[in-house]
Design an enzyme around this catalytic site. Structure first.
Site, PDB file in Angstrom:
ATOM      1  N   LYS A 102      13.903  16.055 -30.075  1.00  0.00           N
ATOM      2  CA  LYS A 102      14.280  16.249 -31.824  1.00  0.00           C
ATOM      3  C   LYS A 102      14.783  17.575 -32.250  1.00  0.00           C
ATOM      4  CE  LYS A 102      12.206  12.205 -32.431  1.00  0.00           C
ATOM      5  NZ  LYS A 102      12.717  11.035 -32.927  1.00  0.00           N
TER       6      LYS A 102
HETATM    7  C1  LIG Z   1       9.089  11.460 -27.403  1.00  0.00           C
HETATM    8  C2  LIG Z   1       9.746  10.436 -28.060  1.00  0.00           C
HETATM    9  N1  LIG Z   1      10.572   9.476 -27.310  1.00  0.00           N
HETATM   10  C3  LIG Z   1      11.408   8.590 -27.901  1.00  0.00           C
HETATM   11  C4  LIG Z   1      11.411   8.453 -29.078  1.00  0.00           C
HETATM   12  C5  LIG Z   1      12.447   7.194 -29.400  1.00  0.00           C
HETATM   13  O1  LIG Z   1      13.728   7.814 -30.214  1.00  0.00           O
HETATM   14  P1  LIG Z   1      14.474   7.215 -31.212  1.00  0.00           P
HETATM   15  O2  LIG Z   1      13.419   6.875 -32.306  1.00  0.00           O
HETATM   16  O3  LIG Z   1      15.721   8.074 -31.564  1.00  0.00           O
HETATM   17  O4  LIG Z   1      14.846   5.848 -30.639  1.00  0.00           O
HETATM   18  C6  LIG Z   1      10.696   9.181 -30.020  1.00  0.00           C
HETATM   19  C7  LIG Z   1      10.829   9.334 -31.374  1.00  0.00           C
HETATM   20  O5  LIG Z   1      11.594   8.360 -32.070  1.00  0.00           O
HETATM   21  C8  LIG Z   1      10.002  10.170 -29.473  1.00  0.00           C
HETATM   22  O6  LIG Z   1       9.396  11.034 -30.298  1.00  0.00           O
HETATM   23  N1  LIG Z   2       9.455   8.907 -33.067  1.00  0.00           N
HETATM   24  C1  LIG Z   2       9.897   9.647 -34.303  1.00  0.00           C
HETATM   25  C2  LIG Z   2      10.048   8.607 -35.387  1.00  0.00           C
HETATM   26  C3  LIG Z   2      10.996   8.991 -36.415  1.00  0.00           C
HETATM   27  O1  LIG Z   2      12.242   8.808 -35.715  1.00  0.00           O
HETATM   28  P1  LIG Z   2      13.618   9.367 -36.366  1.00  0.00           P
HETATM   29  O2  LIG Z   2      14.402   9.843 -35.106  1.00  0.00           O
HETATM   30  O3  LIG Z   2      14.440   8.520 -37.274  1.00  0.00           O
HETATM   31  O4  LIG Z   2      13.180  10.861 -37.085  1.00  0.00           O
HETATM   32  C4  LIG Z   2       9.242  10.940 -34.571  1.00  0.00           C
HETATM   33  O5  LIG Z   2       8.616  11.308 -33.502  1.00  0.00           O
HETATM   34  O6  LIG Z   2       8.557  11.085 -35.527  1.00  0.00           O
END
Ligand SMILES: Cc1ncc(COP(=O)(O)O)c(C=O)c1O
Ligand SMILES: N[C@@H](CCOP(=O)(O)O)C(=O)O
Length: 466
Positions: free
Chosen positions: A112
């Site tokens: 993120k």
């Molecule tokens: C460590 C981790 N892996 C995978 C994901 C999945 O990513 P996305 O929500 O963009 O599909 C998240 C959060 O959403 C995450 O925090």
């Molecule tokens: N896994 C995410 C959930 C939120 O997803 P986002 O990518 O839409 O912000 C988290 O870690 O908070």
């Protein structure tokens, strides 16, 4: 570049407007009016560029006139200067076919950071052009919250209210949020799931009483700028492995469908991608949707990969909109049906369109644990449980042996030390930059999973629009 809503009934905005708006006023998500495309020679020319420069090149068509190229490059240089690895998103080879793309070298140890470090700077830049204050309301299953808080803590003209499901994030994830004591940061633990938190966040964007008083903004991947920044590392990895001459497949641990949608955008921009593998844990709504067309919300099961404990994947709407011929009225009707019934069927066009690029897999607890063990015993790599879902899916996907498969490593193993230790007997330690996390004071309020209670708390603590 113009941005339009997936539900066809919100103002068309430029990049600055879409970044500050977050969610569209009709409840839809902003997408670019068209996909910019790079030629083969432009992609070949990306080889060897420093990450910050590659990022500016890939994002410039989306940013349009909201920032000059020179300013964009200054911001990417500043954002990625905070990463602990010079390559920003380095790759590690596991065996002849498999690679891991390490996305966790940012300040909060998860992918993120790649987008949120930049989004914090975009907010600051755009807010400096007006008298506006921004009230960010976000939902997190652990990683978005800490990355967003790190990116905006102490910044002028921004308050952040971050909702997380109480007891369903790891201790490291929780502490990365709650030990930030800046006055503009408000952590809220709710009694409920991530999906409940996300639904309340979306509701606030359409609560006239709140939007009249506060400029509500988003740090979740409903905000287009988040996804745009994530497109860059698909280019970085593929070019290193021989693109545009050679196709590459990616396996992406998936929850809210943001990260893997960024891969779809990269493909739309001309990157030769063989397959995008959507890797879920047992919360498998996306696996069911892609394999059988059934997008129906189950109950959330807590897993060792808690950040993917999600059953309503916001960004899937962006894909369905694009594959369904970009018909906003039809998308609005389809989503209204889903909101009412908690279930919907994909149309034939959506199913066939998705099948051309995507495949999917679901990883259960044993498969997660055995994959963590495999990576440690065979490759000497400690991987976290989310990455393990991706690697399990990658190794069972049946991709032709001539195609490199890159698994996105979305979190540092030290964010989930118990699960990693159970599988390997080895407890990963936190990098020095977050080393005193367990000695810091925590600040967090607990609220019921009730919209009115959350809205009242935000209204009491946020700064008015201007
Ligand atoms: C460590 C981790 N892996 C995978 C994901 C999945 O990513 P996305 O929500 O963009 O599909 C998240 C959060 O959403 C995450 O925090
Ligand atoms: N896994 C995410 C959930 C939120 O997803 P986002 O990518 O839409 O912000 C988290 O870690 O908070």
């Amino acid at each position: 570049m113009d941005y339009i809503s997936t539900r066809g009934n919100a103002p068309v905005l430029d990049f600055e407007g879409a970044t500050l708006a977050g969610l569209a006023s009709d409840g839809g998500l902003y997408v670019p009016a068209e996909w910019p495309r790079f030629s083969e020679s432009e992609i070949a020319g990306m080889a060897g560029l420093p990450y910050a420069e590659l990022a500016a090149r890939v994002m410039a068509p989306f940013v349009g006139t909201s920032l000059t190229y020179e300013r964009l490059l200054e911001l990417t240089t500043q954002a990625y200067g905070r990463f602990a690895h010079k390559a920003v998103t380095p790759m590690v080879q596991l065996d002849e076919q498999h690679w891991v793309l390490e996305l966790f070298h940012g300040p909060t140890l998860a992918f993120k950071d790649v987008a949120l470090q930049l989004l914090g700077l975009f907010f600051e830049e755009f807010l400096s052009r007006s008298e506006r204050n921004l009230t960010i309301v976000g939902a997190t299953s652990g990683d978005t919250g800490s990355a967003a808080i790190d990116a905006v803590a102490g910044r002028a003209k921004v308050d952040v209210f971050m909702l997380h499901p109480e007891g369903r994030v790891s201790d490291v994830q929780r502490r990365q949020m709650t030990t930030v004591l800046a006055p503009n940061v408000h952590n809220i633990a709710i009694n409920g799931s991530f999906d409940d938190a996300q639904a309340m966040v979306k509701r606030m964007f359409n609560d006239k009483d709140m939007t009249d008083r506060f400029a509500i903004g988003a740090v979740n991947s409903i905000n287009w700028a988040r996804l745009m920044a994530q497109v860059v590392y698909y280019f970085a990895a593929a070019v290193q492995l021989g693109a545009p001459q050679r196709k590459v497949a990616f396996s992406v641990p998936t929850g809210n469908f943001g990260d893997v949608f960024a891969g779809y955008v990269a493909a739309k921009m001309g990157l030769p991608i063989e397959k995008l593998i959507v890797a879920t844990n047992v919360n498998d709504i996306l696996h069911r949707a892609l394999s059988s067309g059934d997008y129906s919300q189950g109950t959330v099961t807590p897993t060792a990969a808690p950040s993917m404990d999600i059953q309503v994947s916001s960004n899937f709407e962006r894909l369905l909109f694009d594959l369904g011929g970009r018909d906003g009225a039809a998308m609005a009707a389809q989503m209204k049906g889903f909101e009412a019934d908690k279930a919907m069927q994909l149309s034939n066009a959506q199913r066939e369109g998705a099948a051309a690029l995507f495949q999917s897999a679901r990883t259960d607890a044993d498969e997660m644990a055995s994959t963590i063990r495999w990576a440690w015993e065979n490759c000497g790599e400690l991987i976290d449980p989310h990455t393990a879902c991706g690697l399990f899916a990658a190794r069972t996907a049946g991709i032709d042996a001539s195609v490199p498969v890159v698994t996105l490593a979305t979190a540092h193993p030290a964010k989930f030390p118990e699960a990693v230790e159970r599988s390997t007997g080895h407890r990963p330690s936190l990098p020095a930059r977050v080393g005193d996390l367990f000695d810091r004071e925590e600040k967090c309020v607990k609220l019921p999973g009730d919209y009115d209670a959350i809205a009242a708390f935000v209204a009491e603590h946020a700064s008015p629009k201007a």
